[in-house]
Scaffold this active site. Structure first.
Site, short mmCIF file in Angstrom:
data_model
loop_
_atom_site.label_atom_id
_atom_site.label_comp_id
_atom_site.label_asym_id
_atom_site.label_seq_id
_atom_site.Cartn_x
_atom_site.Cartn_y
_atom_site.Cartn_z
N LYS A 1 0.86 -1.29 -0.13
CA LYS A 1 -0.05 -0.22 -0.16
C LYS A 1 0.87 1.26 0.11
CE LYS A 1 -3.21 2.34 3.00
NZ LYS A 1 -4.04 2.31 4.16
N LYS B 1 -10.79 12.10 8.23
CA LYS B 1 -10.31 11.62 9.74
C LYS B 1 -10.33 12.84 10.63
CE LYS B 1 -7.09 8.25 8.22
NZ LYS B 1 -7.64 7.10 8.95
N ARG C 1 -7.39 -1.03 1.09
CA ARG C 1 -7.97 -2.18 0.26
C ARG C 1 -8.15 -1.81 -1.18
NH1 ARG C 1 -12.57 -2.74 4.69
NH2 ARG C 1 -10.82 -1.36 5.87
N1 BES Z 1 -4.54 4.23 7.07
C1 BES Z 1 -5.86 3.71 7.68
C2 BES Z 1 -5.39 2.63 8.75
C3 BES Z 1 -4.49 3.14 10.10
C4 BES Z 1 -5.17 3.73 11.16
C5 BES Z 1 -2.89 2.85 9.73
C6 BES Z 1 -4.31 3.69 12.20
C7 BES Z 1 -2.39 3.27 10.74
C8 BES Z 1 -3.07 3.66 12.13
C9 BES Z 1 -6.61 3.18 6.84
O1 BES Z 1 -6.77 3.61 5.34
C10 BES Z 1 -7.78 3.52 7.60
O2 BES Z 1 -8.26 4.60 7.56
N2 BES Z 1 -8.74 2.47 7.91
C11 BES Z 1 -9.97 2.74 8.34
C12 BES Z 1 -10.94 1.56 7.91
C13 BES Z 1 -12.23 1.90 8.29
C14 BES Z 1 -13.07 3.11 7.74
C15 BES Z 1 -13.26 0.83 7.76
C16 BES Z 1 -9.79 2.36 10.12
O3 BES Z 1 -9.19 1.46 10.28
O4 BES Z 1 -10.36 3.44 10.68
ZN ZN Z 2 -8.07 5.56 5.45
ZN ZN Z 3 -4.97 4.41 5.01
#
Ligand code: BES
Ligand code: ZN
Ligand code: ZN
Length: 510
Positions: free
Chosen positions: A276, A288, A362
């Site tokens: 990724k 976020k 993903r």
């Molecule tokens: N890059 C983030 C995941 C992440 C979170 C990496 C904290 C490192 C530390 C990813 O793209 C993301 O935002 N995932 C979401 C998915 C959710 C919306 C289903 C998450 O984990 O909150």
């Molecule tokens: Zn994300």
């Molecule tokens: Zn991400």
């Protein structure tokens, strides 16, 4: 940042003239080299142990000045904890702490002494006798060399720490064959790891998708790796609708970086590493919270590990076919951004209903996996800072590992034990599958709140199809920001770059 040389130290610890020597202690006693130091210093170490100033507990670092009793100015006694708990991960981390401390003290040459008890401990954990020695040497030397990494390259006033640790010698293993070769490998593994760490730490304005591709091309120049960078126009031609969908909110164009190492038989199996490469993740329209958002500069850590591993592979030349694929883009909100409810058609033709634009990793990996297949992949490992849920589940210590093929996962686990990374198997029972069923498209990009790391893996598995596949969620292990987790070094880890290099060698055996 570069360790100039690593070599076998044939002199006794009391004869060697380095800026610093490192000797080890377990909780149940001093190593042979520590005992020699103790004798040369008239029992100082024993006295400190009796006074409870030195216990051998894990990652304890005690620096003693030798006041002319030994040619080396300083000795560090490094605690390795309980022999039964020592694995390559812990050994590597202990020496990483040691290297960082010694560099700060201005040491340029370091001699580290390990002994048979350490090799035996690693053997006990990894179970492979032939690998115990190189695994030990790798952990010691790469650990020390990781101490050379400095995270302050953007400061206008540079602290003058000198060139860092320039030479590493490993002693105490005299007569065992293979130490020199393991050290040669360790220098490469350490350089690859420090490169990955620097990339993960780079601010997103200094490492856009385009700049990442340029950095990769520069790193790969002259290595014999074949590199192709698909730019936006090429991605449009290839109908990479998933990657393009995520990218459309950003002014920075996306790229797909594809690298090929043809070390095996042309018609042999082909390992794909897919990482990724989100150079910054704002979350997009599903934005976020601002607190902590800056950490999302490391959201390309998986891609960086793939590129670093490909470079190390080109140097160490396993007889395996390996490809590296990194879809890279920013994830931004804007008037062009993709939105919840949008349906994207991925390169594979599968359609994705986007219900949360923050589950973007993903989505881009779907096209990365498809591209790897088109490049002839027979086995796929993807790596991604994919879910906050894996951080909740496993913290910063273990990468979550998901698979559709237990044998292949066992190979990855073996490589991780050798490489000094930690991976923990996560479940993928069929009961989790329903979570992604969409009413309007082939699947939706999020499941419910529960088991978020598993539903992310279920999504990716669809794109791997029938091929043996492993997914590594490094959202927690890419970076340790927990100060109270004192036995894991802070900052970017470079994980799982060394695992990938070992995996290429394991893959060559089949
Ligand atoms: N890059 C983030 C995941 C992440 C979170 C990496 C904290 C490192 C530390 C990813 O793209 C993301 O935002 N995932 C979401 C998915 C959710 C919306 C289903 C998450 O984990 O909150
Ligand atoms: Zn994300
Ligand atoms: Zn991400």
């Amino acid at each position: 940042m570069i360790v100039v040389q690593a070599s076998t130290q044939t002199r006794a610890v009391t004869d060697v003239d380095s800026d610093a020597v490192v000797v080890t202690a377990f909780e149940d006693g001093f190593s042979p080299a520590a005992q020699e130091v103790d004798r040369a210093l008239d029992g100082l170490l024993t006295e400190m142990r009796d006074g409870k100033e030195l216990s051998g507990k894990f990652a304890e670092r005690t620096v003693i000045h030798t006041l002319g009793r030994m040619p080396s100015k300083r000795v560090m006694v490094l605690g390795l904890g309980k022999p039964k708990q020592l694995d390559t991960y812990r050994l590597h981390n202990a020496f990483w702490f040691a290297g960082a401390a010694l560099r700060k003290q201005g040491a340029h040459s370091v001699s580290a002494y390990v002994d048979g008890a350490v090799v035996d401990a690693i053997h006990g954990r990894n179970g492979e006798s032939a690998a115990a020695l190189p695994d030990t040497v790798h952990a010691v030397a790469t650990g020390l060399a990781l101490g050379n990494y400095q995270g302050d390259s953007n400061k206008s006033e540079k602290k003058d720490n000198g060139p860092g640790i320039e030479s590493i010698a490993v002693g105490g293993l005299d007569g065992r064959p293979g130490v020199d070769e393991a050290l040669r490998q360790a220098v490469i593994l350490a350089e690859a790891t420090n490169t990955v760490r620097a990339w993960a730490a780079a601010p997103s304005n200094q490492l856009t998708p385009t700049l990442l591709a340029e950095a990769a091309q520069k790193l790969f120049a002259g290595t014999g790796l074949e590199v192709e960078v698909l730019d936006k126009a090429a991605l449009q031609r290839e109908k990479a609708g998933a990657l393009l969908g995520v990218a459309q909110g950003s002014d920075e164009p996306p790229v797909m970086i594809a690298v090929r190492w043809d070390g095996g038989a042309p018609d042999g199996p082909r390992l794909a590493l897919v990482g990724k490469g989100i150079t910054f993740d704002t979350g997009g329209i599903s934005i976020k919270p601002s607190a902590g958002m800056e950490t999302m500069k490391f959201d390309m850590g998986g891609g960086a590990a793939v590129l670093g591993a490909m470079w190390a592979i080109s140097q160490l030349k396993p007889k395996a076919n390996v490809i590296g694929v990194v879809p890279a883009t920013e994830n931004m909100p804007s008037g062009h951004a993709y939105k919840p409810g949008d349906v994207l058609t991925s390169m594979s033709g599968k359609t994705i209903e986007v219900l949360n634009t923050d589950a973007e990793g993903r989505i881009i990996l779907a096209d990365g996996i498809e591209w790897a297949k088109r490049m002839g992949a027979t086995h796929i490992v993807d790596v991604a800072t994919l879910t906050g849920a894996i951080v909740v589940a496993l913290g910063h210590v273990n990468t979550g590992m998901f698979t559709n093929d237990e044998d292949f996962a066992a190979m990855v686990a073996r490589a991780s034990r050798r490489g000094g990374d930690r991976v923990a198997p996560m479940p993928m029972h069929p009961e989790y599958d329903v979570a992604l069923t969409s009413e309007v498209a082939d699947m939706k990009n999020i499941g419910g709140r529960e088991a978020g790391s598993v539903s992310a893996a279920v999504f990716l598995r669809e794109f791997a199809g029938e091929l043996p596949w492993v997914h590594l969620d490094i959202a927690g292990t890419v970076w340790n920001d927990q100060g109270d987790l004192t036995v894991v070094p802070k900052g970017p880890s470079g994980t799982p770059v060394r695992t990938f290099v070992h995996l290429a060698f394991e893959f060559a055996k089949q």
